[in-house]
Design an enzyme around this catalytic site. Structure first.
Site, PDB file in Angstrom:
ATOM      1  N   SER A  74       0.851  -1.189   0.000  1.00 43.41           N
ATOM      2  CA  SER A  74       0.000   0.000   0.000  1.00 43.41           C
ATOM      3  C   SER A  74       0.886   1.238   0.000  1.00 43.41           C
ATOM      4  O   SER A  74       2.092   1.168   0.304  1.00 43.41           O
ATOM      5  CB  SER A  74      -0.881  -0.011   1.266  1.00 43.41           C
ATOM      6  OG  SER A  74      -1.491   1.244   1.499  1.00 43.41           O
ATOM      7  N   TYR A 106      -3.799  -0.820   9.992  1.00 41.65           N
ATOM      8  CA  TYR A 106      -3.595  -0.969   8.540  1.00 41.65           C
ATOM      9  C   TYR A 106      -2.195  -0.507   8.165  1.00 41.65           C
ATOM     10  O   TYR A 106      -1.476  -1.181   7.412  1.00 41.65           O
ATOM     11  CB  TYR A 106      -4.653  -0.169   7.782  1.00 41.65           C
ATOM     12  CG  TYR A 106      -4.615  -0.375   6.283  1.00 41.65           C
ATOM     13  CD1 TYR A 106      -5.242  -1.475   5.700  1.00 41.65           C
ATOM     14  CD2 TYR A 106      -3.951   0.515   5.449  1.00 41.65           C
ATOM     15  CE1 TYR A 106      -5.214  -1.673   4.329  1.00 41.65           C
ATOM     16  CE2 TYR A 106      -3.907   0.331   4.086  1.00 41.65           C
ATOM     17  CZ  TYR A 106      -4.542  -0.772   3.527  1.00 41.65           C
ATOM     18  OH  TYR A 106      -4.503  -0.968   2.163  1.00 41.65           O
TER      19      TYR A 106
END
Length: 253
Positions: free
Chosen positions: A145, A158
């Site tokens: 990410s 996350y």
């Protein structure tokens, strides 16, 4: 011919989280390049299955909760039983929880870390053991990410998990490259998927995001198709431990 190096004809790929969005896009790219597909999801991805089969490739659905590690041995066993081997693993399944760090719960921490990082390691481990049995290497592609590189806000677990994906990709490459196992990752930028619908519906926020992206647009699942085929193919045989940002230039700005 150089294009032959990108062919995946006769290969078998396991893709987690392939029912929609980026996972579906990567799955279809692998199928177009020649792969038979094992899709691992909480529910049967009927749309993805139909599209893969329309390309003339085989698709097997495995329903599993990847936040529970006990599901992993059966995934490998069922794939080998059905297709005889495994050549490629794409660790795409993931989740996110949003809350201020001061209020973030242990459950939201564990739920995200178990799926986004713990399952990535242990499924990779199980598949790598099968690669070693086969004796001819394999490809593992993790999905990282932008928050593998940046901190973000209100997504502590996350950010931790995706930073961990970048690190574990390097670690596994260091250990397994000698066995002709390539471990790399793709870090998508801001992508137009169901997960970002709320952001894109906010005109002001969407403009802020696009204004920072040198390419001047949101990414799409199609933008990951070339990178995933490259990393899954023999064209990337000398690429180990790298996280490829597919972000329209976001990190360069």
């Amino acid at each position: 011919m150089i294009l032959d190096a990108f062919s995946l004809a006769g290969k078998v790929a396991i893709v987690t989280g392939c029912d929609t969005g980026l996972g579906q896009g990567m799955t279809l790219a692998l199928a177009e390049a020649g792969c038979d597909i094992v899709g691992v999801n909480r529910k049967v991805p009927h749309d993805t299955a139909a599209k893969v089969e329309a390309l003339g490739r085989r698709f097997m659905a495995i329903q599993a909760d990847l936040s529970q590690q006990r599901a992993i041995p059966a995934i490998v066993a069922q794939t080998v039983e059905q297709f005889g081997r495994i050549d490629i693993l794409v660790n795409n399944a993931g989740t996110i929880r949003r809350e201020d760090a001061l209020s973030f719960s242990e459950k939201d921490w564990d739920d995200v870390m178990n799926l986004n990082l713990k399952s990535v390691f242990f499924l990779s481990q199980a598949v790598a053991r099968q690669f070693l049995k086969q004796g001819d290497g394999g490809k593992i592609i993790n999905i990282a990410s932008m928050l593998s590189f940046q901190g973000g806000i209100r997504v502590p677990s996350y950010t931790a998990s995706k930073s961990g994906v970048l690190g574990i990709t390097r670690l596994l490459a260091n250990e397994w490259a000698e066995h002709h196992i390539n471990v790399n990752a793709i870090a998508p930028g801001y992508m137009a998927t169901n997960n970002t619908q709320q952001l894109r519906d906010d005109a002001a926020r969407s403009k802020e995001i696009v204004d920072r992206i040198p390419a001047g647009r949101w990414g799409t699942p199609a933008d990951l198709q070339g990178p995933v085929v490259f990393l899954a193919s023999s064209a990337s045989d000398y690429v180990h431990g790298y996280t490829l940002a597919v972000d329209g230039g976001w990190l360069a700005r």
